[in-house]
Scaffold this motif. Structure first.
Motif, mmCIF file in Angstrom:
data_model
loop_
_atom_site.group_PDB
_atom_site.id
_atom_site.type_symbol
_atom_site.label_atom_id
_atom_site.label_comp_id
_atom_site.label_asym_id
_atom_site.label_seq_id
_atom_site.Cartn_x
_atom_site.Cartn_y
_atom_site.Cartn_z
ATOM 1 N N LEU A 32 0.571 -1.461 -0.275
ATOM 2 C CA LEU A 32 -0.414 -0.016 0.345
ATOM 3 C C LEU A 32 1.404 1.431 -0.050
ATOM 4 O O LEU A 32 1.410 1.192 0.426
ATOM 5 N N LEU A 36 -2.563 5.342 1.731
ATOM 6 C CA LEU A 36 -3.507 5.118 2.417
ATOM 7 C C LEU A 36 -3.403 3.442 3.063
ATOM 8 O O LEU A 36 -3.840 3.721 3.651
ATOM 9 N N ASP A 39 -5.176 5.936 6.387
ATOM 10 C CA ASP A 39 -6.601 6.717 5.607
ATOM 11 C C ASP A 39 -6.908 6.260 4.445
ATOM 12 O O ASP A 39 -6.778 6.406 3.620
ATOM 13 N N ARG A 40 -8.201 5.182 4.863
ATOM 14 C CA ARG A 40 -9.345 4.588 4.295
ATOM 15 C C ARG A 40 -9.705 5.568 3.112
ATOM 16 O O ARG A 40 -10.809 5.568 2.534
ATOM 17 N N GLU A 41 -10.613 6.731 4.077
ATOM 18 C CA GLU A 41 -11.087 7.949 3.796
ATOM 19 C C GLU A 41 -11.389 8.510 2.932
ATOM 20 O O GLU A 41 -12.076 8.311 1.630
ATOM 21 N N SER A 42 -9.875 8.478 2.279
ATOM 22 C CA SER A 42 -9.779 9.434 1.126
ATOM 23 C C SER A 42 -9.609 8.731 -0.117
ATOM 24 O O SER A 42 -9.990 9.309 -1.404
ATOM 25 N N HIS A 43 -9.684 7.641 0.039
ATOM 26 C CA HIS A 43 -9.673 5.874 -0.665
ATOM 27 C C HIS A 43 -11.184 6.559 -1.625
ATOM 28 O O HIS A 43 -11.179 5.991 -2.624
ATOM 29 N N ARG A 46 -11.171 9.481 -3.921
ATOM 30 C CA ARG A 46 -9.856 9.024 -4.898
ATOM 31 C C ARG A 46 -10.940 8.294 -6.172
ATOM 32 O O ARG A 46 -11.569 8.213 -7.179
ATOM 33 N N CYS A 47 -11.443 7.150 -5.497
ATOM 34 C CA CYS A 47 -12.626 6.271 -6.149
ATOM 35 C C CYS A 47 -14.495 6.561 -7.167
ATOM 36 O O CYS A 47 -14.199 7.345 -8.213
ATOM 37 N N GLN A 50 -12.844 9.252 -10.170
ATOM 38 C CA GLN A 50 -12.681 8.823 -11.043
ATOM 39 C C GLN A 50 -13.485 8.169 -11.398
ATOM 40 O O GLN A 50 -13.660 8.286 -12.838
ATOM 41 N N ASP A 71 -11.517 -4.531 -5.443
ATOM 42 C CA ASP A 71 -11.950 -4.083 -3.756
ATOM 43 C C ASP A 71 -13.119 -4.129 -3.704
ATOM 44 O O ASP A 71 -13.770 -2.691 -3.881
ATOM 45 N N MET A 74 -14.986 -2.033 -1.005
ATOM 46 C CA MET A 74 -15.043 -0.374 -2.055
ATOM 47 C C MET A 74 -16.373 -0.194 -2.655
ATOM 48 O O MET A 74 -17.018 0.614 -2.460
#
Ligand SMILES: NC(=O)C1=CN([C@@H]2O[C@H](COP(=O)(O)OP(=O)(O)OC[C@H]3O[C@@H](n4cnc5c(N)ncnc54)[C@H](O)[C@@H]3O)[C@@H](O)[C@H]2O)C=CC1
Ligand SMILES: CC(=O)C(=O)O
Ligand SMILES: [Mg+2]
Length: 546
Positions: A32, A36, A39-43, A46-47, A50, A71, A74
């Motif tokens: 990772l 990441l 901090d999973r929240e920022s992902h 990000r998703c 995108q 994922d 997610m």
């Protein structure tokens, strides 16, 4: 977190699937990027960024499919947090495009393909599924009537995948308990047969006899390999939809979404619409006059459900039937018209023997309906004259334009509002955006079986129902009708807002379990002894959270 990537491999020439886990669980830190690790929240952002950067909905569909493989938690997190934005991308209308283009956008294995060439060997294909013991629900299509798009053959697979994504997002069914299945019995779609990239068998559909032999083997093997599996038949062509529902429903836990799920969801929306129209006209529910455009599997499913409801209200079967009219591509359906398909006979009118009435406006003037329900796959069938005629006959006409995807909807919400001068009570099969009318924001209901099958399925699974009875389906419908909040009622809604789907599914599931108990088809008898609030809690606790 485990991810459900399925990798194909071959043993003795037979394709099997295995789950590939991307990296150890949880991923070793080195896999990772530093940000990441904490901090999973920022992902999530990000998703989402995108996703939103893609211009076309089909590109968003492809992005989401790949996110699901890479994922899974997610993907479902996005579905739950942005339900109204994501559902139209993984389900109708975008899933219609995904089906049309399936052989061209295909990237990786998902679900099981079982073809006519596997006949005699279906059990071994099913046994290749890696999580047999977890299997609880399968959506099975033969691709012969995908939405209103017709015979798409193996390109129908995204409909099974999309419905199961809604089971997971909408009712918290565990992802690894679901099996999308597409049966390939050939296709009569010449465009597919001519397409060099088409992924299915390059042959026309097998005969009815051959199909029944295949289906018998398929269902027998399904119950052997997956003894706890509930099967949802999806988008089979009209006669096959009725035939295979009737053939298997007393033997296995199965239901047909287009017949029973649609009947269930439309009855529910109709009851709420009738309440609104009655506030304007004072008309009793039993005095509603319902005209369907289209006389296929969905229409017969809805008409049967309405009839059953009317009889519960005290009408005789004949009185209930007399409230319902159908029109198909040849116009009003009536006995004196001549020979007709078996499934239309129960609702064919016996009280008309004049010349055929083909034009929809003429049919409306003859029937004087209070409700017009479209399941005809015909874009534009509810034109300005049709809607103005309905609005002339009724203070608040009920108009449901239920064909999918949007490109085949009988009319749009905006058209219905404009042409009825705002009086319409409307629902569409696919989502329609809000419309400002007369200074007020109006909301279209989405009369789509997606509101009920997740909860119905969850209830059937948790009660370990041996069959899915008519009463369980009716219970799901009434539970949905009852689920409107005071605010939703005040906004003239006939279905609850989609973001409440998990709560609604839990309520539906709990009531379905109680009905399964009353009918003694529940095998999880321990649930009989707990009270209603404990049962609801049990349901909620069993919902998977991403
Ligand atoms: N909103 C929802 O939850 C659901 C919507 N549907 C939609 O309903 C539509 C029909 O589905 P099924 O009944 O299963 O298909 P089907 O193929 O069994 O029936 C279609 C019917 O439409 C009639 N039709 C075709 N052209 C017509 C025309 N120009 N005028 C009048 N009638 C015409 C046909 O004669 C046939 O009776 C599809 O678009 C499907 O997506 C189906 C199931 C659920
Ligand atoms: C919604 C659905 O099941 C259909 O359009 O076929
Ligand atoms: Mg369907």
């Amino acid at each position: 977190m485990p991810t459900a990537v399925l990798l194909p491999y071959w043993v003795d020439g037979i394709q099997k699937l295995k789950l590939a886990h991307q990296g150890p669980e949880p991923p070793a830190p080195g896999y990772l990027p530093p940000a990441l690790r904490k901090d999973r929240e920022s992902h999530v952002r990000r998703c989402l960024e995108q996703l939103r950067s893609k211009e076309k909905n089909i590109e968003k569909y492809i992005f989401l499919s790949q996110l699901k493989h890479a994922d899974e938690p997610m993907f479902y997190r996005l579905c739950l947090d942005h339900m109204s934005e994501i559902t139209p991308l993984i389900y109708t209308p975008t899933v219609g495009d995904a089906c049309l283009q399936f052989s061209h956008i295909y990237r990786q294995a998902e679900g099981l393909f079982i073809s006519y060439e596997d006949k005699g060997n279906i059990g071994s294909i099913l046994r290749s599924w890696s999580r047999k013991d977890d299997a609880r629900i399968s959506v099975v299509t033969d691709g012969s009537r995908i939405l209103g798009l017709g015979d798409l053959g193996i390109n129908g697979m995204p409909i099974s995948i999309g419905k199961l994504s809604l089971y997971i997002a909408g009712a918290g069914i565990r992802p690894h308990s679901t099996i999308p299945i597409c049966l390939d019995l050939g296709t009569n779609n010449q465009k597919n047969l001519d397409d060099l990239l088409y992924l299915g068998l390059r042959r026309t559909r097998v005969s009815n006899e051959e199909m029944t032999e295949f289906m018998d083997e398929f269902m027998t093997e399904m119950s052997r390999v997956f003894p706890k599996l509930l099967v949802q038949f999806e988008d089979f062509s009209t006669e096959h939809a009725f035939t295979y529902l009737e053939r298997y429903r007393h033997q296995y836990p199965v239901f047909n979404d287009d017949i029973q799920g649609t009947g269930c969801v439309v009855l529910s929306g109709f009851l709420n619409a009738a309440r609104l129209s009655s506030a304007a006209s004072g008309r009793a529910l039993s005095d509603q006059r319902i005209l369907f455009l289209g006389a296929g599997s969905a229409t017969v499913g809805v008409a049967t459900q309405l009839m059953s409801f009317f009889t519960l209200q005290g009408l005789s079967v004949e009185e209930a039937r007399s409230r319902i009219w159908m029109a198909d591509s040849q116009g009003l359906v009536y006995d004196a018209r001549g020979p007709m398909a078996e499934h239309k006979k129960a609702f064919s009118r016996k009280d008309y023997s004049g010349p055929p009435i083909k034009n929809l406006v003429d049919i409306i003037k003859y029937v004087m309906p209070t409700a017009l329900l479209g399941l005809s796959t015909t874009r534009g069938a509810f034109n300005q004259e049709v809607i103005e005629t309905m609005a002339t006959l009724n203070d608040r006409p009920i108009i449901f334009s239920l064909s999918n995807p949007v490109s085949l909807s009988e009319c749009t919400f905006e058209e219905a509002l404009q042409w009825s001068r705002g009086s319409v009570i409307f629902a569409g099969g696919s989502p329609f955006p809000d419309v400002g009318y007369g200074g007020v924001t109006r909301h279209a209901g989405q009369g789509n079986n997606m509101y009920v099958f997740p909860g119905l399925g969850l209830g059937a699974i948790l009660s370990k129902a041996s069959t899915v009875t008519d009463s369980m389906v009716e219970t799901a419908s009434l539970a949905l009708a009852d689920s409107l909040t005071a605010e939703e009622k005040a906004e003239d809604r006939v279905y609850p807002v989609l973001t409440r789907i998990r709560d609604i599914s839990a309520q539906i599931a709990a009531k379905v379990i109680r009905t399964a108990q009353q009918e003694r088809v529940d095998q999880n008898v321990a649930l009989r002894d707990i009270n209603d609030s404990e049962l609801l809690k049990f349901v909620e606790e069993n919902m998977w959270q991403p």
